[in-house]
Motif scaffolding. Structure first.
Motif, PDB file in Angstrom:
ATOM      1  N   GLY A 189      -0.183  -0.243  -5.617  1.00  0.00           N
ATOM      2  CA  GLY A 189      -1.498  -0.194  -6.257  1.00  0.00           C
ATOM      3  C   GLY A 189      -2.267  -1.489  -6.232  1.00  0.00           C
ATOM      4  N   LEU A 190      -1.674  -2.570  -5.707  1.00  0.00           N
ATOM      5  CA  LEU A 190      -2.315  -3.878  -5.821  1.00  0.00           C
ATOM      6  C   LEU A 190      -3.590  -3.987  -4.995  1.00  0.00           C
ATOM      7  CD1 LEU A 190      -2.317  -6.778  -6.831  1.00  0.00           C
ATOM      8  CD2 LEU A 190      -0.796  -7.378  -4.943  1.00  0.00           C
ATOM      9  N   VAL A 191      -3.587  -3.462  -3.774  1.00  0.00           N
ATOM     10  CA  VAL A 191      -4.780  -3.565  -2.928  1.00  0.00           C
ATOM     11  C   VAL A 191      -5.971  -2.906  -3.603  1.00  0.00           C
ATOM     12  CG1 VAL A 191      -5.782  -2.960  -0.690  1.00  0.00           C
ATOM     13  CG2 VAL A 191      -3.384  -3.673  -0.822  1.00  0.00           C
ATOM     14  N   GLU A 192      -5.744  -1.760  -4.221  1.00  0.00           N
ATOM     15  CA  GLU A 192      -6.822  -1.049  -4.908  1.00  0.00           C
ATOM     16  C   GLU A 192      -7.300  -1.844  -6.123  1.00  0.00           C
ATOM     17  OE1 GLU A 192      -7.763   3.485  -6.521  1.00  0.00           O
ATOM     18  OE2 GLU A 192      -5.702   2.845  -6.119  1.00  0.00           O
ATOM     19  N   VAL A 193      -6.383  -2.449  -6.884  1.00  0.00           N
ATOM     20  CA  VAL A 193      -6.747  -3.245  -8.050  1.00  0.00           C
ATOM     21  C   VAL A 193      -7.650  -4.404  -7.650  1.00  0.00           C
ATOM     22  CG1 VAL A 193      -5.817  -4.874  -9.752  1.00  0.00           C
ATOM     23  CG2 VAL A 193      -4.756  -2.634  -9.455  1.00  0.00           C
ATOM     24  N   LEU A 194      -7.420  -4.961  -6.446  1.00  0.00           N
ATOM     25  CA  LEU A 194      -8.199  -6.113  -5.991  1.00  0.00           C
ATOM     26  C   LEU A 194      -9.427  -5.711  -5.177  1.00  0.00           C
ATOM     27  CD1 LEU A 194      -5.359  -8.644  -5.099  1.00  0.00           C
ATOM     28  CD2 LEU A 194      -6.726  -8.476  -7.182  1.00  0.00           C
ATOM     29  N   GLY A 195      -9.788  -4.424  -5.197  1.00  0.00           N
ATOM     30  CA  GLY A 195     -11.062  -4.007  -4.619  1.00  0.00           C
ATOM     31  C   GLY A 195     -10.981  -3.262  -3.309  1.00  0.00           C
ATOM     32  N   GLY A 196      -9.799  -2.944  -2.836  1.00  0.00           N
ATOM     33  CA  GLY A 196      -9.668  -2.222  -1.582  1.00  0.00           C
ATOM     34  C   GLY A 196      -9.351  -0.750  -1.798  1.00  0.00           C
ATOM     35  N   LEU A 197      -9.151  -0.043  -0.705  1.00  0.00           N
ATOM     36  CA  LEU A 197      -8.732   1.345  -0.777  1.00  0.00           C
ATOM     37  C   LEU A 197      -7.245   1.408  -1.093  1.00  0.00           C
ATOM     38  CD1 LEU A 197     -10.613   2.715   2.371  1.00  0.00           C
ATOM     39  CD2 LEU A 197     -11.267   2.994  -0.031  1.00  0.00           C
ATOM     40  N   PRO A 198      -6.782   2.530  -1.652  1.00  0.00           N
ATOM     41  CA  PRO A 198      -5.353   2.646  -1.943  1.00  0.00           C
ATOM     42  C   PRO A 198      -4.516   2.359  -0.695  1.00  0.00           C
ATOM     43  CG  PRO A 198      -6.558   4.457  -2.947  1.00  0.00           C
ATOM     44  CD  PRO A 198      -7.540   3.725  -2.071  1.00  0.00           C
ATOM     45  N   THR A 199      -3.625   1.383  -0.775  1.00  0.00           N
ATOM     46  CA  THR A 199      -2.847   0.935   0.376  1.00  0.00           C
ATOM     47  C   THR A 199      -1.455   0.548  -0.096  1.00  0.00           C
ATOM     48  OG1 THR A 199      -4.874   0.004   1.353  1.00  0.00           O
ATOM     49  CG2 THR A 199      -2.759  -0.684   2.313  1.00  0.00           C
ATOM     50  N   PRO A 200      -0.409   1.081   0.519  1.00  0.00           N
ATOM     51  CA  PRO A 200       0.941   0.695   0.106  1.00  0.00           C
ATOM     52  C   PRO A 200       1.288  -0.704   0.575  1.00  0.00           C
ATOM     53  CG  PRO A 200       1.048   2.136   2.015  1.00  0.00           C
ATOM     54  CD  PRO A 200      -0.402   2.077   1.609  1.00  0.00           C
ATOM     55  N   GLY A 201       2.206  -1.332  -0.106  1.00  0.00           N
ATOM     56  CA  GLY A 201       2.661  -2.660   0.286  1.00  0.00           C
ATOM     57  C   GLY A 201       4.022  -2.958  -0.306  1.00  0.00           C
ATOM     58  N   ILE A 202       4.735  -3.867   0.328  1.00  0.00           N
ATOM     59  CA  ILE A 202       6.033  -4.304  -0.175  1.00  0.00           C
ATOM     60  C   ILE A 202       6.283  -5.716   0.324  1.00  0.00           C
ATOM     61  CG2 ILE A 202       7.292  -3.292   1.787  1.00  0.00           C
ATOM     62  CD1 ILE A 202       9.633  -2.802  -0.165  1.00  0.00           C
ATOM     63  N   GLY A 203       7.016  -6.498  -0.459  1.00  0.00           N
ATOM     64  CA  GLY A 203       7.316  -7.858  -0.024  1.00  0.00           C
ATOM     65  C   GLY A 203       8.408  -8.471  -0.865  1.00  0.00           C
TER      66      GLY A 203
END
Length: 421
Positions: free
Chosen positions: A295-309
């Motif tokens: 959910g982080l990309v969406e929180v920062l203004g982008g489209l819903p995008t998965p991520g892991i790190g």
């Protein structure tokens, strides 16, 4: 005499004797990043506080207590903005991902960086206010395979660094579909035992109940009876978690499920993990960790995008390699160029340059000391060889001296590299 200025509390100096071990560990991280198909990225050491408060969560320790805040100068709105030294890299990397339109590139984006982070935390053994972290991110890949791949990558890093018997403690904290139910279960449980919580625990119960589980002072018996996140997963999150575990089993990666691994930042979803040397659990013993942030990309203004790190502390890894008895990294032998003629400095520099171009590690002694003193100094530096430049020798010829054996011979300068190697 005035009092000497010392380093800030909670920081450390990397001294020359520390350099080889650090360089070795950092090079392993760089080589593995490239080998796994990740591309290098760099972000600023400071960002707007808003980035971290939105991305990490207002109630996290990193934002509430540990942020190094930087005051802007008077003037324009930009100069008056509130800044913070980066406490972690993921929010800045996602900001760069959005700002530079990386979301339209062929994905997923696989990115890595090594650099300093800053937490105004209480200094403790192995825990510094400025620390170096290796960070790896995969943005745009929703599947379980990349979760297992990153955990395997971290295990390989520890193995190649010489830190043996590392365990991955693994959990899933669900997503926006199932986490509200888990959150409600935690509130119900801990509200019934609020008198057994610390002031910090009661604060977390009000603002972010999941974070009670990673509290330093949580009663062990109370923690053991807390609801498990795995028992509250929706079908999709459960399938994802089971797939990650099956892949790790196939890879032979050592892990243990621990439902208290929730991590300290709000952006995590589904898979979360931390790495410890077996038998050495504790707040100050974690070597690294990470997880999904779908959910982080969406929180920062982008489209819903998965991520892991994940983020792995270089400081702690170097300490762990020493504690594990990892051998000192081998260095190329040092060669010192000396001269018999105090006024003939150009030939020394010329010889040193030729030897460096041949791949040797070289220092040039430019002093006017007698030759014997130059050789003594070279030996004290730990040099293996000295190359004597003497205008009385034939052009292109030098004297190669083995400092440990106290033996020397005339040799052509372009043959020195082969004679040492």
């Amino acid at each position: 005499m005035s009092r000497p200025v010392t380093a800030p509390r909670g920081t450390r100096d990397l001294l020359p004797e520390d350099g080889p071990a650090w360089s070795r560990v950092e090079q392993i991280a760089r080589d593995l990043s490239e080998g796994y198909g990740f591309d290098r990225i760099e972000t600023p050491l400071f960002e707007r506080i808003e980035l971290f408060s939105r991305g990490l969560g207002e109630s996290t320790d990193a934002v509430e207590k540990e942020m190094f805040r930087v005051s802007g100068a008077a003037g324009s709105e930009e100069e008056r903005a509130e800044w913070a030294l980066r406490p972690e890299p993921t929010a800045g990397i996602v900001r760069a991902y959005l700002e530079h339109g990386m979301h339209v590139r062929p994905g997923p984006q696989r990115l890595w960086m090594i650099g300093p982070m800053f937490r105004y935390d209480r200094p403790q053994a192995g825990r510094f206010r400025q620390f170096v972290q290796w960070d790896v991110e995969a943005i745009g890949d929703p599947g379980p395979m990349v979760d297992a791949e990153l955990i395997e990558l971290a295990h390989r890093f520890y193995a190649e660094s010489g830190v043996g018997d590392v365990v991955c403690y693994l959990n899933s904290i669900g997503d926006a579909t199932c986490r509200p139910g888990y959150r409600a279960a935690l509130v119900e449980y801990f509200s019934a035992h609020e008198d057994r919580l610390t002031d910090e625990g009661r604060h977390r119960l009000r603002v972010n109940p999941l974070r009670i589980l990673d509290g330093k002072d949580l009663n062990p018996e109370l923690a053991a009876g807390a609801p498990s996140s795995i028992d509250h997963l929706c079908d999709a999150c459960r399938a994802h978690f089971e797939a990650v575990r099956a892949l790790l089993d196939d890879l032979g990666v050592r892990y243990e499920v621990d439902t208290r691994i929730v991590r300290g930042l709000d952006y995590y979803t589904r898979t979360t993990f931390e790495f410890y040397v077996a038998g050495r659990r504790g707040q100050q013993q974690a070597l690294g960790g990470g997880g999904r942030y779908d959910g982080l990309v969406e929180v920062l203004g982008g489209l819903p995008t998965p991520g892991i790190g994940f983020g792995i502390g270089i400081d702690r890894t170097v300490i762990a390699t020493a504690e594990a008895g990892a051998p000192e990294p081998a260095r190329a032998p040092l060669v010192v160029v000396v001269g018999a003629d105090a006024d003939a400095l150009a030939p020394r520099l010329s010889a040193a340059g030729a030897l460096r171009r041949a791949g040797l590690r070289v220092r040039a002694d430019g002093s006017a000391r007698k030759l014997g003193r130059q050789l003594e100094s070279a030996a004290k530096l730990g040099a293996s060889y000295a190359v004597l430049v003497d205008p009385q020798l034939e052009p292109g010829t030098v004297i190669l001296r083995d400092l440990s054996a106290s033996e020397q011979r005339e040799i052509r300068l372009d043959e020195v590299s082969g004679a040492i190697g």
